[in-house]
Design a protein around this motif. Structure first.
Motif, PDB file in Angstrom:
ATOM      1  N   GLU A 172     -41.256 -29.792   9.493  1.00 51.20           N
ATOM      2  CA  GLU A 172     -42.304 -30.101   8.508  1.00 51.20           C
ATOM      3  C   GLU A 172     -42.961 -31.464   8.752  1.00 51.20           C
ATOM      4  O   GLU A 172     -44.035 -31.751   8.208  1.00 51.20           O
ATOM      5  N   TYR A 173     -42.331 -32.284   9.585  1.00 50.88           N
ATOM      6  CA  TYR A 173     -42.891 -33.600   9.889  1.00 50.88           C
ATOM      7  C   TYR A 173     -43.569 -33.638  11.263  1.00 50.88           C
ATOM      8  O   TYR A 173     -44.111 -34.655  11.658  1.00 50.88           O
ATOM      9  N   ARG A 174     -43.543 -32.537  11.978  1.00 51.10           N
ATOM     10  CA  ARG A 174     -44.167 -32.486  13.299  1.00 51.10           C
ATOM     11  C   ARG A 174     -45.640 -32.131  13.177  1.00 51.10           C
ATOM     12  O   ARG A 174     -45.980 -31.125  12.549  1.00 51.10           O
ATOM     13  N   ASP A 175     -46.507 -32.955  13.787  1.00 49.53           N
ATOM     14  CA  ASP A 175     -47.921 -32.595  13.828  1.00 49.53           C
ATOM     15  C   ASP A 175     -48.189 -31.754  15.075  1.00 49.53           C
ATOM     16  O   ASP A 175     -47.260 -31.417  15.820  1.00 49.53           O
ATOM     17  N   SER A 176     -49.446 -31.411  15.319  1.00 45.15           N
ATOM     18  CA  SER A 176     -49.771 -30.530  16.446  1.00 45.15           C
ATOM     19  C   SER A 176     -49.420 -31.166  17.787  1.00 45.15           C
ATOM     20  O   SER A 176     -48.982 -30.479  18.717  1.00 45.15           O
ATOM     21  N   ASP A 177     -49.612 -32.484  17.910  1.00 46.34           N
ATOM     22  CA  ASP A 177     -49.281 -33.165  19.169  1.00 46.34           C
ATOM     23  C   ASP A 177     -47.780 -33.113  19.441  1.00 46.34           C
ATOM     24  O   ASP A 177     -47.348 -32.919  20.584  1.00 46.34           O
ATOM     25  N   MET A 178     -46.982 -33.292  18.384  1.00 46.46           N
ATOM     26  CA  MET A 178     -45.522 -33.236  18.546  1.00 46.46           C
ATOM     27  C   MET A 178     -45.075 -31.823  18.929  1.00 46.46           C
ATOM     28  O   MET A 178     -44.213 -31.648  19.802  1.00 46.46           O
ATOM     29  N   SER A 179     -45.695 -30.813  18.306  1.00 43.85           N
ATOM     30  CA  SER A 179     -45.337 -29.426  18.619  1.00 43.85           C
ATOM     31  C   SER A 179     -45.724 -29.085  20.053  1.00 43.85           C
ATOM     32  O   SER A 179     -44.978 -28.384  20.752  1.00 43.85           O
ATOM     33  N   SER A 180     -46.867 -29.590  20.496  1.00 46.22           N
ATOM     34  CA  SER A 180     -47.304 -29.344  21.875  1.00 46.22           C
ATOM     35  C   SER A 180     -46.341 -29.976  22.867  1.00 46.22           C
ATOM     36  O   SER A 180     -45.996 -29.375  23.902  1.00 46.22           O
TER      37      SER A 180
END
Length: 201
Positions: free
Chosen positions: A171-179
């Motif tokens: 829930e704290y991961r943004d799109s850059d972190m997920s990528s």
């Protein structure tokens, strides 16, 4: 003065904006607000040397605290380091970034910049320590974990990068972190395939 200077700056009249802020600051030297605004303007417009001189010269008081001084000085040092990196003056950048981290140890971007330079000098482990120290200081800061994982990815350590970014709650991961997490997984698989092909050969 500040709203007018901001408008001038946004319209491309940077010199006039700087002159306006400098004049206002001279007329009201006791104003911490004006002082900080002018120093920030200098930092943003390649005036870090003057900004640092002003910061060093201004005595602390109730409004101009050591915390405010350290935060702004770290910002100026980071800006000067970025200019040094752009000019391939890595040793000067290392000195400024090290001091900036001493003043603001929880800033992930400054730590990442220093670690990256160290890696460029084949001091990968030293860079790891810089990022690990930041993660230990702020274990619940997703941006620090992201910066640490980016560094690990850049040094061809996808398993470590994945472990760091995967520890950030979804829930704290943004799109850059997920990528980054996805890239690290793919890199791990790729390394396993390469290792298997090497063993078969």
């Amino acid at each position: 003065a500040i709203p007018v200077a901001t408008t001038l700056d946004s319209l491309g009249y940077a010199t006039q904006a700087g002159e306006l802020l400098a004049g206002a600051q001279r007329l009201a030297p006791q104003s911490t607000w004006l002082f900080e605004t002018y120093v920030r303007w200098l930092i943003a417009h390649d005036g870090t040397s003057q900004a640092l001189s002003m910061l060093d010269a201004r005595p602390l008081d109730e409004k101009w605290t050591a915390e405010s001084h350290d935060k702004l000085r770290a910002t100026a040092l980071d800006a000067r380091a970025r200019a040094a990196i752009a000019s391939s003056h890595e040793e000067a950048a290392i000195l400024d970034l090290t001091e900036a981290i001493r003043l603001q140890p929880e800033d992930p971007r400054t730590r990442y910049r220093l670690a990256t330079i160290l890696a460029h000098q084949n001091r990968v482990d030293a860079g790891r320590r810089v990022m690990e120290e930041g993660a230990q200081l702020t274990p619940d800061n997703p941006q620090m974990r992201f910066a640490q994982a980016l560094y690990l990815e850049s040094t061809d350590a996808p398993a470590d990068a994945f472990a760091v970014i995967d520890a950030v709650p979804a829930e704290y991961r943004d799109s850059d972190m997920s990528s980054l997490r996805d890239r690290a997984q793919l890199d791990i698989v790729s390394q396993l395939i390469d290792a298997g092909e090497t063993l078969q050969a």
